[in-house]
Enzyme design. Sequence first.
Site, mmCIF file in Angstrom:
data_model
loop_
_atom_site.group_PDB
_atom_site.id
_atom_site.type_symbol
_atom_site.label_atom_id
_atom_site.label_comp_id
_atom_site.label_asym_id
_atom_site.label_seq_id
_atom_site.Cartn_x
_atom_site.Cartn_y
_atom_site.Cartn_z
ATOM 1 C CG ASN A 180 37.837 31.309 29.453
ATOM 2 O OD1 ASN A 180 36.798 31.747 28.976
ATOM 3 N ND2 ASN A 180 38.086 31.380 30.734
ATOM 4 C CB CYS B 20 40.339 36.165 33.769
ATOM 5 S SG CYS B 20 39.823 36.226 35.496
ATOM 6 N N GLY B 21 36.927 36.930 33.231
ATOM 7 C CA GLY B 21 35.892 37.963 33.316
ATOM 8 C C GLY B 21 35.908 38.752 34.615
ATOM 9 C CD GLN C 125 41.945 33.069 37.663
ATOM 10 O OE1 GLN C 125 41.182 33.740 38.377
ATOM 11 N NE2 GLN C 125 41.714 31.791 37.395
ATOM 12 C CB CYS D 15 34.245 31.255 37.157
ATOM 13 S SG CYS D 15 35.017 31.164 35.519
ATOM 14 N N GLY D 16 33.851 34.639 36.218
ATOM 15 C CA GLY D 16 33.127 35.568 35.338
ATOM 16 C C GLY D 16 32.810 34.961 33.979
ATOM 17 N N GLY E 49 32.792 31.831 33.291
ATOM 18 C CA GLY E 49 31.923 30.678 33.553
ATOM 19 C C GLY E 49 30.481 31.126 33.692
ATOM 20 C CD GLU F 150 38.144 30.096 37.655
ATOM 21 O OE1 GLU F 150 39.274 30.341 37.194
ATOM 22 O OE2 GLU F 150 37.442 30.942 38.212
ATOM 23 N NE ARG F 151 41.958 26.589 30.739
ATOM 24 C CZ ARG F 151 42.086 27.130 29.520
ATOM 25 N NH1 ARG F 151 42.309 26.351 28.475
ATOM 26 N NH2 ARG F 151 41.977 28.424 29.324
ATOM 27 C CG ASN G 133 37.519 27.257 32.871
ATOM 28 O OD1 ASN G 133 38.293 27.342 33.822
ATOM 29 N ND2 ASN G 133 37.817 27.781 31.682
ATOM 30 C CG HIS H 232 33.535 28.318 30.278
ATOM 31 N ND1 HIS H 232 33.757 28.436 31.631
ATOM 32 C CD2 HIS H 232 34.196 29.342 29.684
ATOM 33 C CE1 HIS H 232 34.524 29.501 31.855
ATOM 34 N NE2 HIS H 232 34.794 30.073 30.691
ATOM 35 C CG ASN I 94 44.343 29.573 35.238
ATOM 36 O OD1 ASN I 94 43.561 30.457 35.574
ATOM 37 N ND2 ASN I 94 44.085 28.711 34.267
ATOM 38 C CG ASN J 34 37.872 34.716 40.247
ATOM 39 O OD1 ASN J 34 37.541 34.867 39.079
ATOM 40 N ND2 ASN J 34 38.969 34.090 40.574
HETATM 41 N N1 LIG Z 1 40.617 29.408 34.958
HETATM 42 C C1 LIG Z 1 40.196 30.063 33.752
HETATM 43 C C2 LIG Z 1 40.676 31.487 33.661
HETATM 44 C C3 LIG Z 1 40.098 32.399 34.712
HETATM 45 C C4 LIG Z 1 38.580 32.565 34.625
HETATM 46 C C5 LIG Z 1 38.090 33.537 35.641
HETATM 47 N N2 LIG Z 1 38.243 33.294 36.994
HETATM 48 C C6 LIG Z 1 36.898 34.363 35.242
HETATM 49 O O1 LIG Z 1 36.433 35.137 36.099
HETATM 50 O O2 LIG Z 1 36.501 34.327 34.092
HETATM 51 C C7 LIG Z 1 40.738 29.292 32.539
HETATM 52 O O3 LIG Z 1 41.718 28.549 32.677
HETATM 53 O O4 LIG Z 1 40.171 29.461 31.449
#
Ligand SMILES: N[C@@H](CCC[C@H](N)C(=O)O)C(=O)O
Length: 287
Positions: free
Chosen positions: A170, A75-76, A46, A230-231, A233, A221-222, A203, A172, A66, A13
């Site tokens: 965020n 964002c994790g 990101q 995705c952390g 996620g 991902e959104r 997401n 999910h 994003n 990511n």
């Molecule tokens: N796309 C996500 C934000 C980024 C999440 C990310 N890549 C992660 O690692 O958590 C959103 O729009 O919420």
Amino acid sequence: MKLKFTKMHGAGNDFVVIDAINQRIDFTPEQWKRLGDRRFGIGADQMLVVEKPTRPGCDFRYRIFNSDGGEVEQCGNGARAFAKFVSEKGLTDRSSISVETMAGVIAPRLEADGSVTVDMGAPVLDPALVPFDAEGLRGVAEGRDVLWPLTLELAGDKETVLVSVVSMGNPHAVQLVADVDSAPVELTGPLIEHHPRFPRRVNAGFMQLLDRKHIRLRVFERGVGETLACGTGTCAAVVAGIRRGLLDSPVRVDARGGQLSIAWEGEGQPVWLTGPAVTVFEGEIEI
Ligand SMILES: N[C@@H](CCC[C@H](N)C(=O)O)C(=O)O
């Protein structure tokens, strides 16, 4: 202006990380989008911005954009890159820091083996706060979770998928699939992301169980599309799996870009995310 940046990734990511303590940053959504563009800009899932904190007790403020230019709450994987960046740049000499985000305070810690562990805070499980509009829907109870039916319009046909809704700051929507390799991530990911039941979009996670401590996961991902990991996620999927009675903490998660580990002791408790954070190169761009 010339902007200095660092290209980083966490399990594939990828991020453009910007020091906004020593540089003045005031970009429009179009400029953020251009930085994230893989053909006309630098290219990243990101953009992560390091700022001075505004909250007492915090070491830094962390902002996230994003690749579509929109600012988001959390964002994790980025949180791990953030911690490595502030350490490598000498912005702190502490290995555990407290970081203010749009979604609250998180606490990353550098580990001796080079990985980073982040206290991501407790998941939000009230659908209304995700936010998810459950009005008129009948959920299906499973363990301590409720699965919600989402109707998707697929080329004239309707298909219903059952999702857990979880916020890690965020939003999910996580569904169980038999095999992530054949899951229709590209087809249904955008429909779930833009489903009208999610007023701030969502997401979309696709989780395959291997055993009670091991899953495979893909996330659409959104504001980006499918990423290699995705952390948040990953946190959301494991929280959903534990609440459904399918998983036991800690859980190893295989994403397409690498491996993450999640520990969660249950409702009201923080989710711990551990994984890699890698610096790829330094650069400068005229913006
Ligand atoms: N796309 C996500 C934000 C980024 C999440 C990310 N890549 C992660 O690692 O958590 C959103 O729009 O919420």
